[in-house]
Design an enzyme around this catalytic site. Structure first.
Site, mmCIF file in Angstrom:
data_model
loop_
_atom_site.group_PDB
_atom_site.id
_atom_site.type_symbol
_atom_site.label_atom_id
_atom_site.label_comp_id
_atom_site.label_asym_id
_atom_site.label_seq_id
_atom_site.Cartn_x
_atom_site.Cartn_y
_atom_site.Cartn_z
ATOM 1 N N CYS A 88 -23.341 63.076 5.227
ATOM 2 C CA CYS A 88 -22.084 63.632 5.653
ATOM 3 C C CYS A 88 -21.046 64.097 4.767
ATOM 4 O O CYS A 88 -21.336 65.198 4.168
ATOM 5 C CB CYS A 88 -21.443 62.253 6.597
ATOM 6 N N HIS A 180 -26.103 60.272 9.926
ATOM 7 C CA HIS A 180 -25.927 58.943 9.041
ATOM 8 C C HIS A 180 -27.336 58.378 9.398
ATOM 9 O O HIS A 180 -27.659 57.804 10.584
ATOM 10 C CB HIS A 180 -24.785 58.199 9.714
ATOM 11 N N GLU A 182 -28.293 55.635 8.116
ATOM 12 C CA GLU A 182 -27.931 54.309 7.741
ATOM 13 C C GLU A 182 -27.845 53.392 9.323
ATOM 14 O O GLU A 182 -27.994 52.284 9.010
ATOM 15 C CB GLU A 182 -26.962 54.016 6.702
ATOM 16 N N VAL A 238 -23.764 27.280 3.468
ATOM 17 C CA VAL A 238 -25.113 28.029 2.961
ATOM 18 C C VAL A 238 -24.886 28.498 1.884
ATOM 19 O O VAL A 238 -25.547 28.127 0.788
ATOM 20 C CB VAL A 238 -25.534 29.288 4.090
ATOM 21 N N ARG A 308 -3.207 30.053 1.568
ATOM 22 C CA ARG A 308 -4.317 30.363 0.798
ATOM 23 C C ARG A 308 -3.896 30.128 -0.684
ATOM 24 O O ARG A 308 -4.846 29.561 -1.469
ATOM 25 C CB ARG A 308 -4.745 31.843 0.998
ATOM 26 N N ASP A 470 -0.820 16.057 37.672
ATOM 27 C CA ASP A 470 0.325 16.435 38.680
ATOM 28 C C ASP A 470 1.414 16.648 37.815
ATOM 29 O O ASP A 470 2.566 16.493 38.303
ATOM 30 C CB ASP A 470 0.351 15.496 39.765
#
Length: 533
Positions: A88, A180, A182, A238, A308, A470
């Site tokens: 592209c 593209h 990919e 993980v 953070r 209620d």
């Protein structure tokens, strides 16, 4: 930084990123066929690279090559003598550098599917479309186009709206395509990338986690030495678990895993992590209860970035204290800090974005490691830095980690603190924790946990009006988030049934005190991020 990485061992295709949202997919597709690929920004200078790729791919991008300020690759890459594929914008970059008039704005933009007809000339020119028969369905996404065929090139592919949809140099292994390959919308795109990487560049398909383990263990041993001590944070997720197991395989008990209970963990998380890491995986683990310190420091803090930064800083305080204790009772100085950075973290940090701003500080890149390195003199070791999430999971399987743990959803370092919007308090964390436990438990019971990339419940303390027993109540809102993704670079909301969400909502409202409303976040990434803050 410890920086002996796979391009020194494996044949590597270099992907230069010009800012396309698809660039990371090029790297992923190549690795899926066991060819190692690395992505760097298009501003990379060849003189600073330090290694020679087997081939170069120029990615797409949102710019026009003929405009002032448009990004261009270092001309030295074109003199390197390795095959080049422009995709592209990359195609337009190839054409523009040969003559400025070769690329112009198209009269009509071309987005979506197109049928490409390939033309054969014989020799190396035909290798790009080898084993691709008939018309090729491709995905277009461009506004500019080639006005002229660059001198010395053949046209090897056309579509209804693109006269030069694919080109190849008559004598050199240089190719350009306007589509593209990919993306999954180009069904035979993987074959085309394989043709380029393997057939044209001659890259060997040796990139596997089985190969990676042995070489990485040797690298770790060489870096750390026979007496060096390594300190690393684990969360039970993980990434940190796989990194910790890999370090343990390499240097045994000289790796010291530290689990910090910051008061913002999932339900019974510390107990579960301790059981798995110590008893099942044989990892040298210390658990530090610092919940009171974290929650006290978060009092009155509303800004996500400040949260953070505080959490990162407090983690360092805890790690520095723990490092001193470990040094006092061990035979060697703690010199290294393990961090479970993944390649998507790196990509988000190095991708070419022009003048764009940082969206948010990533909890796996930067601050924590920088302060440890500067303040405590620790050196950084990142054994997973070059891996995508699916590669980390495969690495975990190769290391003998249980499928349940390997398939576990990610959990951020700051924990539930970034899943409570605004100020964090013990009560708010507990509401989010209980709601999250219900949500995840019901997902598991429905048998769809492994279909989902990540799921969690967050708390919006803005509060809303409800009616319970209620009586009018004014209580908190729970936000449910679940996404489907292959790489966590992009994501779409998981399509739960109405019935499932209704049952989850009913349980949360009935079982979590202080909650009167449940909402499901139906935002993709982009524009949203996976975490709330």
């Amino acid at each position: 930084m410890a920086d002996t990485i796979p391009h020194n061992t494996f044949d590597t295709i270099l992907v230069l990123d010009f800012g396309s949202q698809y660039t990371h997919l090029i790297t992923r597709r190549l690795r899926e066929i066991n060819v190692y690929s690395e992505m760097l920004p298009c501003t990379q200078k060849l003189a600073d690279l330090g290694w020679k790729p087997k081939g170069i791919i120029l990615s797409g991008g949102p710019y026009s090559v003929y405009e002032e300020g448009a990004p261009h690759a270092d001309p030295a890459f074109f003199e390197l003598g390795v095959p080049i594929l422009g995709i592209c914008y990359g195609l337009q970059e190839l054409a523009h550098r040969l003559h400025a008039d070769n690329v112009v704005a198209g009269t009509a933009r071309e987005y979506g599917h197109a049928d490409l007809k390939a033309t054969k000339f014989g020799g190396h020119v035909d290798k790009l479309f080898e084993n691709i028969e008939g018309d090729m369905t491709v995905w277009m996404s461009h506004g500019d186009k080639l006005r002229n065929l660059p001198e010395g090139f053949h046209t090897i592919g056309t579509t209804q709206n693109s006269e030069y949809a694919a080109i190849a140099h008559k004598s050199d292994p240089i190719y350009g395509i306007q589509f593209h390959p990919e993306v999954t919308h180009t069904p035979q795109g993987g074959q085309l990338l394989k043709n380029f990487a393997v057939g044209i560049c001659g890259a060997e398909q040796k990139w596997t986690m089985a190969e990676f383990i042995g070489q990485e263990i040797q690298r770790i041993r060489s870096l750390v030495g026979p007496d060096g001590q390594v300190l690393g944070a684990v969360s039970g997720g993980v990434d940190s678990t796989v990194a910790a197991k890999l370090m343990t395989e390499a240097i045994g008990d000289r790796f010291h895993a530290v689990l910090v209970d910051n008061g913002c963990m999932r339900l019974n998380e510390c107990e579960k992590v301790q059981e798995v890491l110590q008893e099942q995986l044989g990892i040298n683990l210390t658990v530090v209860d610092a919940g009171e310190q974290f929650l006290a420091g978060l009092k009155g803090v509303h800004d996500p970035e400040q949260k953070r930064k505080f959490i990162g800083g407090k983690f360092i305080d805890v790690f520095e204290d723990e490092a001193r204790k470990i040094e006092a009772k061990s035979n060697g100085k703690v010199e290294w800090f393990l961090q479970g950075t993944l390649y998507p973290d790196v990509i988000e940090s190095i991708s070419f974005k022009g003048p764009s701003q940082t969206i948010k500080t990533h909890h796996n890149v930067g601050g924590i490691a920088e302060r440890l390195m500067r303040g405590h003199g620790l050196k950084l070791i990142e054994p997973l830095r070059e891996l995508f999430k699916d590669e980390v999971r495969e690495l975990g399987r190769q290391l003998g980690i249980s499928p349940e743990l390997v398939g576990r959803h990610p959990f951020p370092g700051p924990g539930i603190a970034i899943r409570v919007l605004g100020e964090v308090t013990r009560e708010k964390v507990e509401m989010a924790r209980q709601a999250d436990h219900i949500f995840i438990s019901m997902i598991r019971e429905a048998g769809i946990y492994d279909e989902i990339g990540q799921a969690y419940a967050a708390l919006d303390p803005s509060r809303a009006v409800g009616v319970m027993g209620d009586k009018r109540v004014y209580a908190n809102i729970i936000l449910l988030r679940a996404i489907s993704t292959k790489d966590f670079m992009t994501a779409t909301p998981y399509p739960f049934s109405y019935e499932f969400l209704s049952k989850v909502s009913t349980r949360i409202v009935n079982e979590v005190a202080g909650v009167c409303r449940v909402c499901y976040d139906y935002t993709s990434k982009p524009p949203g991020t996976i975490e709330m803050e």
